[in-house]
Write a protein that holds these residues in place. Structure first.
Motif, PDB file in Angstrom:
ATOM      1  N   LEU A   1      52.338  59.402 -19.672  1.00  0.00           N
ATOM      2  CA  LEU A   1      53.632  60.510 -20.138  1.00  0.00           C
ATOM      3  C   LEU A   1      52.904  61.364 -21.627  1.00  0.00           C
ATOM      4  O   LEU A   1      54.161  62.068 -21.697  1.00  0.00           O
ATOM      5  N   ASN A   2      51.992  61.650 -22.226  1.00  0.00           N
ATOM      6  CA  ASN A   2      51.806  62.033 -23.208  1.00  0.00           C
ATOM      7  C   ASN A   2      52.202  63.335 -22.998  1.00  0.00           C
ATOM      8  O   ASN A   2      53.143  64.413 -23.724  1.00  0.00           O
ATOM      9  N   LEU A   3      51.291  63.718 -22.495  1.00  0.00           N
ATOM     10  CA  LEU A   3      51.007  65.380 -21.939  1.00  0.00           C
ATOM     11  C   LEU A   3      50.791  65.206 -20.203  1.00  0.00           C
ATOM     12  O   LEU A   3      51.324  64.409 -19.555  1.00  0.00           O
ATOM     13  N   TRP A   4      51.904  66.889 -19.789  1.00  0.00           N
ATOM     14  CA  TRP A   4      51.568  67.385 -18.796  1.00  0.00           C
ATOM     15  C   TRP A   4      50.198  66.741 -17.591  1.00  0.00           C
ATOM     16  O   TRP A   4      49.260  67.541 -18.308  1.00  0.00           O
ATOM     17  N   ASN A   5      50.091  66.224 -16.887  1.00  0.00           N
ATOM     18  CA  ASN A   5      48.761  66.347 -16.752  1.00  0.00           C
ATOM     19  C   ASN A   5      48.282  67.217 -15.373  1.00  0.00           C
ATOM     20  O   ASN A   5      47.334  67.199 -15.458  1.00  0.00           O
ATOM     21  N   ARG A   6      49.443  67.381 -14.956  1.00  0.00           N
ATOM     22  CA  ARG A   6      48.880  68.459 -13.430  1.00  0.00           C
ATOM     23  C   ARG A   6      48.756  69.689 -14.310  1.00  0.00           C
ATOM     24  O   ARG A   6      49.365  70.121 -14.999  1.00  0.00           O
ATOM     25  N   GLY A  43      43.916  71.090 -15.988  1.00  0.00           N
ATOM     26  CA  GLY A  43      44.018  70.146 -16.577  1.00  0.00           C
ATOM     27  C   GLY A  43      44.461  70.758 -18.185  1.00  0.00           C
ATOM     28  O   GLY A  43      43.806  71.056 -19.321  1.00  0.00           O
ATOM     29  N   PHE A  44      44.826  69.977 -18.556  1.00  0.00           N
ATOM     30  CA  PHE A  44      44.718  70.224 -21.064  1.00  0.00           C
ATOM     31  C   PHE A  44      43.795  69.721 -21.000  1.00  0.00           C
ATOM     32  O   PHE A  44      43.484  70.335 -22.461  1.00  0.00           O
ATOM     33  N   ARG A  45      42.906  69.306 -20.597  1.00  0.00           N
ATOM     34  CA  ARG A  45      41.288  69.922 -21.425  1.00  0.00           C
ATOM     35  C   ARG A  45      40.690  71.038 -21.432  1.00  0.00           C
ATOM     36  O   ARG A  45      39.519  71.376 -21.861  1.00  0.00           O
ATOM     37  N   ASP A  46      41.160  72.206 -20.442  1.00  0.00           N
ATOM     38  CA  ASP A  46      40.506  73.168 -20.127  1.00  0.00           C
ATOM     39  C   ASP A  46      41.519  73.925 -21.900  1.00  0.00           C
ATOM     40  O   ASP A  46      40.815  75.108 -22.631  1.00  0.00           O
ATOM     41  N   TRP A  47      42.585  73.512 -23.011  1.00  0.00           N
ATOM     42  CA  TRP A  47      42.806  74.042 -24.067  1.00  0.00           C
ATOM     43  C   TRP A  47      42.071  73.593 -24.756  1.00  0.00           C
ATOM     44  O   TRP A  47      41.322  74.756 -26.288  1.00  0.00           O
ATOM     45  N   PHE A  48      41.151  72.899 -24.638  1.00  0.00           N
ATOM     46  CA  PHE A  48      39.862  72.350 -25.554  1.00  0.00           C
ATOM     47  C   PHE A  48      38.499  73.534 -25.963  1.00  0.00           C
ATOM     48  O   PHE A  48      37.914  73.304 -26.658  1.00  0.00           O
ATOM     49  N   GLU A  49      38.608  73.546 -24.775  1.00  0.00           N
ATOM     50  CA  GLU A  49      37.070  74.810 -24.163  1.00  0.00           C
ATOM     51  C   GLU A  49      37.337  76.338 -24.908  1.00  0.00           C
ATOM     52  O   GLU A  49      36.577  77.286 -24.910  1.00  0.00           O
ATOM     53  N   ILE A  50      38.986  76.629 -25.705  1.00  0.00           N
ATOM     54  CA  ILE A  50      39.359  77.715 -25.724  1.00  0.00           C
ATOM     55  C   ILE A  50      39.714  77.561 -26.657  1.00  0.00           C
ATOM     56  O   ILE A  50      40.232  77.042 -27.829  1.00  0.00           O
ATOM     57  N   GLN A  51      39.715  78.678 -28.339  1.00  0.00           N
ATOM     58  CA  GLN A  51      40.319  78.430 -29.016  1.00  0.00           C
ATOM     59  C   GLN A  51      41.992  79.597 -29.033  1.00  0.00           C
ATOM     60  O   GLN A  51      41.921  80.808 -29.242  1.00  0.00           O
TER      61      GLN A  51
END
Length: 346
Positions: A243-248, A170-178
């Motif tokens: 609808l802001n970001l892809w949830n899948r 999900g999009f939250r994975d990007w919060f955990e990496i630089q």
């Protein structure tokens, strides 16, 4: 006692040979389809190889290519045998090859069935392969100046746009990496320094995502930075802005894509397996019924064909005895080799 005996007159033998000839050429076409499916799957896997962690993921396409080629060769050969089967002079030269051919067909059909099962149950291995591959690819997203990784950003962005997905799960994975390269960070800025110091690994982590995560169906301009900060944007609630970001996640999207493809291929391989099994059974009946009339004066007489010369139990026992004899012969050869070595040493 022979298993599944069937009586054949001249008319039935002709029909059997003609039917098998047609079926063999259908199987040749099926072999071409298998070959094409293998090439297509190999290309699809190579396209996503940078986000896959398993180097052995080409086992299925390579097997499909091999089976396609072998199917064309075996069935073209069988088609020629069927064509010549009603001419005793021509059939005589093929007769010694029929038993080895049927044994090869048996192993070939076992392999086809195995590949069909692999296609249908491959979800588990694909899931782990994609999960690790995507996780690794996202870590290298920022390394646009590193040889061997400079195209990873483009690969991930195109993947997220094409499959309408974001991150691994999900999009939250990007919060955990630089995912922003250091070359684009102002290290004199207090905000950048504070963010780097607040992280144990000294990484610049933000609650933001790459542009490719944006959903064009959103009625408002895409919010890709400070995604979870409601106060940073007017009339915004990140929990309701679906609808802001892809949830899948991309793992789920790719897994669905490949499992659907592999499931369809598995069903087609099963269909080919049924056709090949039918041809193999038919060839066995043709072989046995023609074998019975070889020395008969009347070529139009009735003859019997069967699937197995003995009952199932006797056949299994004979096969087991054959394997035991092979083992004994191997032991004898090893013993003789040791004796010869001892004699030569003395």
């Amino acid at each position: 006692m022979a298993l599944m005996k069937v009586k054949f007159n001249m008319k039935k033998r002709v029909k059997l040979a003609q039917g098998l000839w047609i079926m063999n050429w259908f199987c040749v076409l099926a072999g071409i389809v298998l070959f094409g499916m293998g090439i297509f799957l190999k290309i699809e896997l190579r396209k996503r190889s940078e986000v896959m962690d398993n180097a052995e993921s080409h086992f299925v396409p390579n097997s499909l290519i091999f089976m396609g080629v072998l199917s064309c060769a075996l069935n073209a050969f069988a088609g020629k045998i069927c064509y010549d089967s009603l001419d005793p002079a021509k059939f005589a030269k093929w007769k010694p090859m029929l038993k080895p051919y049927l044994i090869i067909c048996l192993f070939f059909n076992v392999f086809i069935f195995f590949i069909a099962v692999v296609c249908l149950v491959t979800r588990g291995s694909l899931e782990s392969t994609l999960s690790l591959g995507l996780k690794s690819g996202m870590r290298f997203y920022k390394d646009t100046d590193t040889p061997g990784r400079c195209f990873m950003k483009k690969t991930i962005d195109l993947l997220q746009i094409e499959f309408k997905c974001c991150g691994n799960n999900g999009f939250r994975d990007w919060f955990e990496i630089q995912w922003v390269s250091n070359r684009y960070l102002d290290f004199s800025s207090k905000e950048v320094k504070d963010r780097i110091k607040s992280n144990v690994d000294g990484k610049y982590l933000i609650d933001g995502v790459p542009f490719s995560c944006c959903n064009p169906n959103s009625p408002r301009p895409c919010i890709q930075l400070q995604v979870t900060n409601n106060s940073a944007h007017y009339s915004y609630d990140h929990q309701t802005e679906e609808l802001n970001l892809w949830n899948r996640g991309c793992k789920e999207a790719l897994l669905h894509y490949y499992t659907s493809m592999m499931g369809s291929m598995g069903a087609l391989v099963l269909l080919v397996w049924i056709m090949e099994m039918s041809v193999m059974v038919g060839m066995r009946y043709l072989h046995t019924c023609l074998d019975r009339i070889e020395n008969h004066e009347d070529p139009e007489c009735e003859s019997e064909g069967w699937l197995l010369e003995k009952s199932m139990k006797e056949t299994i026992q004979s096969f087991w005895d054959f394997l035991k004899n092979l083992g004994k012969m191997n032991q004898v050869e090893n013993g003789e080799g040791e004796e010869n070595a001892t004699a030569s040493a003395s």
